[in-house]
Design an enzyme around this catalytic site. Structure first.
Site, mmCIF file in Angstrom:
data_model
loop_
_atom_site.group_PDB
_atom_site.id
_atom_site.type_symbol
_atom_site.label_atom_id
_atom_site.label_comp_id
_atom_site.label_asym_id
_atom_site.label_seq_id
_atom_site.Cartn_x
_atom_site.Cartn_y
_atom_site.Cartn_z
ATOM 1 N N THR A 236 34.684 22.687 22.385
ATOM 2 C CA THR A 236 33.301 23.137 22.393
ATOM 3 C C THR A 236 33.113 24.401 21.544
ATOM 4 O OG1 THR A 236 33.297 22.257 24.610
ATOM 5 C CG2 THR A 236 31.366 23.496 23.963
ATOM 6 N N TYR A 322 42.140 -7.218 49.597
ATOM 7 C CA TYR A 322 42.159 -8.439 50.397
ATOM 8 C C TYR A 322 40.796 -8.801 50.979
ATOM 9 C CZ TYR A 322 42.503 -5.203 54.358
ATOM 10 O OH TYR A 322 42.273 -4.194 55.246
HETATM 11 C C1 LIG Z 1 29.632 19.093 25.996
HETATM 12 C C2 LIG Z 1 31.038 18.944 26.330
HETATM 13 C C3 LIG Z 1 31.435 18.654 27.642
HETATM 14 C C4 LIG Z 1 30.471 18.603 28.796
HETATM 15 O O1 LIG Z 1 29.500 17.662 28.623
HETATM 16 P P1 LIG Z 1 28.459 17.293 29.779
HETATM 17 O O2 LIG Z 1 28.098 15.889 29.416
HETATM 18 O O3 LIG Z 1 27.337 18.242 29.630
HETATM 19 O O4 LIG Z 1 29.134 17.412 31.087
HETATM 20 C C5 LIG Z 1 32.775 18.456 27.880
HETATM 21 N N1 LIG Z 1 33.676 18.543 26.891
HETATM 22 C C6 LIG Z 1 33.342 18.815 25.620
HETATM 23 C C7 LIG Z 1 34.399 18.901 24.576
HETATM 24 C C8 LIG Z 1 32.011 19.033 25.297
HETATM 25 O O5 LIG Z 1 31.679 19.321 24.038
#
Ligand SMILES: *Cc1c(COP(=O)(O)O)cnc(C)c1O
Length: 468
Positions: A236, A322
């Protein structure tokens, strides 16, 4: 609502939506309001008697709209840019009208089966092997939670009856660059704060597989039970890539679950020139990709792929094998996660894939990459600006860095720059911290973003840096 009224207001609303989408670029991206302002303009309780649609649509325009951050704006460059594309919006509309709840096959056969088809089309588009089965969740956070719950079933079978108290302490591995949703899931699944072990990264911020191997060996020696490794393709903060292939080798020796978080970058796997970043992801036990991020599908739509869906069911199905009946040969989406009820999210994803086609989707992803590379080259050539590398996808990480300025003063300068740009309403950017220093994130990913929007935001950044 009488049918005639519905028709009238629904038509008016669709007209409003069409006008909005045509003009969204004219709104300030970020609203100019203070916390509480929207709430203060609304009555504290619901009306005793129903009101006319005219009245509340008026308030929608005068109270709600001025408090909206326009994610569909072509100059939205914060977080990861998203797109509510036309076919996706139409899919949402029809799904709302049907209002089905696809908890079991019978409660909506077509919603269940279309979900299987749509996620399998997406799997094929991404080049993942056939054995991966997908499920749609609301968000990547939920998808990751489900994956780690399945990992817990595999690696801590002692916990099945008595809970974690009767099991050795579990460990989940991730780098410091990992999304916060991993730490949340680790905690919510009962592993405690100690359940997450941070693994060192190499120079490009990808996880160091040798450090991972050492951490696992140390933990095993100390009585911990390794449960899962979460690797990220496109973190991110900077879109760093963990070397999934090498991580898979380390993991295989211990039968640990390998979860790959490609929530943002995943769709780029469909582009031949980007496939190098995804090397080894086919060895994962689970993969999360969010079509609601970089695949033009309205929020919310996150796909969790699992290599062996029986392992996912082991975590969530309450029906022992089952007791399954003939009808149970059909799949029941409630067995694939925590939620019983499920929205018909597949419809919008299916519409998006049909409308654009695989070639159209690839073309738009490639366009974003081209815009990002062009901006990167411009930043590299600009005096007093610098760029963070590597950032191989459609995010450009940059900062203003005039000679002789460093530390807190430099950070404050960069915060002031995005504050000025964001307040002006011409663009919206977010910042990140790398080694404690402020950098600006310029995330390209909206379907309407063109060269002119990127250029205008870059000009706004430069002007904000040098307002004289
Ligand atoms: C945006 C993002 C998330 C979280 O996404 P959500 O759908 O808002 O929970 C998780 N991992 C990465 C790498 C992201 O970019």
């Amino acid at each position: 609502m009488p049918p005639g009224d519905f028709r009238e207001w629904a038509h008016l609303s669709v007209d409003w939506v069409s006008d909005y989408l045509e003009r969204v670029g004219e709104y300030p991206v970020l609203p100019d309001i203070a916390p509480g302002e929207v709430r203060d303009r609304l009555p504290p309780t619901a009306p005793e008697h129903g009101e006319s649609v005219e009245e509340f649509l008026r308030d929608f325009e005068s109270v709600v709209l001025p408090g909206i951050t326009h994610w569909n704006h072509p100059a939205f460059f914060a977080y990861f840019a998203v797109s509510g594309s036309g076919p996706g919006i139409v899919g949402e509309l029809l799904a709302a009208a049907l209002n089905v709840n696809a908890m079991v096959w019978k409660s909506s056969p077509a919603a269940t089966e279309l979900e299987e088809v749509a996620v399998d089309w997406l799997r094929h588009f991404l080049g993942l092997p056939r054995e991966f089965r997908g499920t749609i969740n609301d968000t990547a956070s939920t998808s990751t939670f489900s994956a780690l719950a399945a990992a817990r079933e595999r690696c801590l079978p002692e916990a099945w009856r008595a809970g974690l108290a009767g099991a050795p302490p579990g460990r989940i591995y991730a780098s410091a660059e990992t999304h916060s949703s991993i730490a949340k899931s680790v905690h919510a699944l009962g592993f405690g704060r100690n359940g997450l072990r941070i693994v060192a990264t190499g120079p490009g911020r990808g996880m160091d597989p040798a450090a991972l191997a050492r951490a696992i060996e140390e933990d095993v020696a100390e009585g911990f039970r390794p449960v899962a490794v979460t690797a990220t393709i496109g973190t991110t903060s900077t879109t760093a890539v963990d070397p999934v292939g090498s991580i898979a080798e380390v993991v295989r020796a211990h039968n640990i679950w390998l979860h790959v978080d490609a929530a943002y970058a995943g769709p780029a796997a469909a582009l031949p020139e980007m496939q190098l970043h995804f090397a080894g992801w086919e060895l994962a036990d689970s993969i999360v990709v969010n079509p609601h991020k970089w695949l033009f599908t309205p929020v919310d739509c996150s796909v969790l792929y699992v290599r062996n869906s029986a392992e996912l069911k082991a975590a969530f199905s309450l029906v022992p094998a089952y007791l399954e009946t003939a009808e149970d040969e059909a799949s029941h989406l409630m067995d694939h996660g925590l939620a019983l009820g499920r929205r018909f999210r597949a419809l919008k994803l299916w519409f998006v894939m049909r409308y654009f086609g695989a070639a159209g989707l690839r073309e738009r992803l490639a366009h974003h990459l081209t815009l990002a590379r062009r901006l990167a080259a411009t930043v590299d050539a600009a005096e007093d600006w610098e760029r963070w590398r590597p950032s191989p996808f459609s995010l450009v990480v940059l900062r203003y860095r005039p000679r002789g300025i460093a530390g807190e003063e430099l950070d404050a300068m960069n915060m002031a720059i995005i504050d000025r740009v964001n307040r002006s309403g011409t663009a919206f950017l977010a910042h990140t911290e790398i080694d404690g220093e402020v950098w600006l994130r310029f995330a390209i990913g909206n379907i309407h973003t063109m060269e002119e929007h990127v250029d205008a935001a870059w000009t706004a950044l430069r002007n904000a840096a040098d307002p004289g």
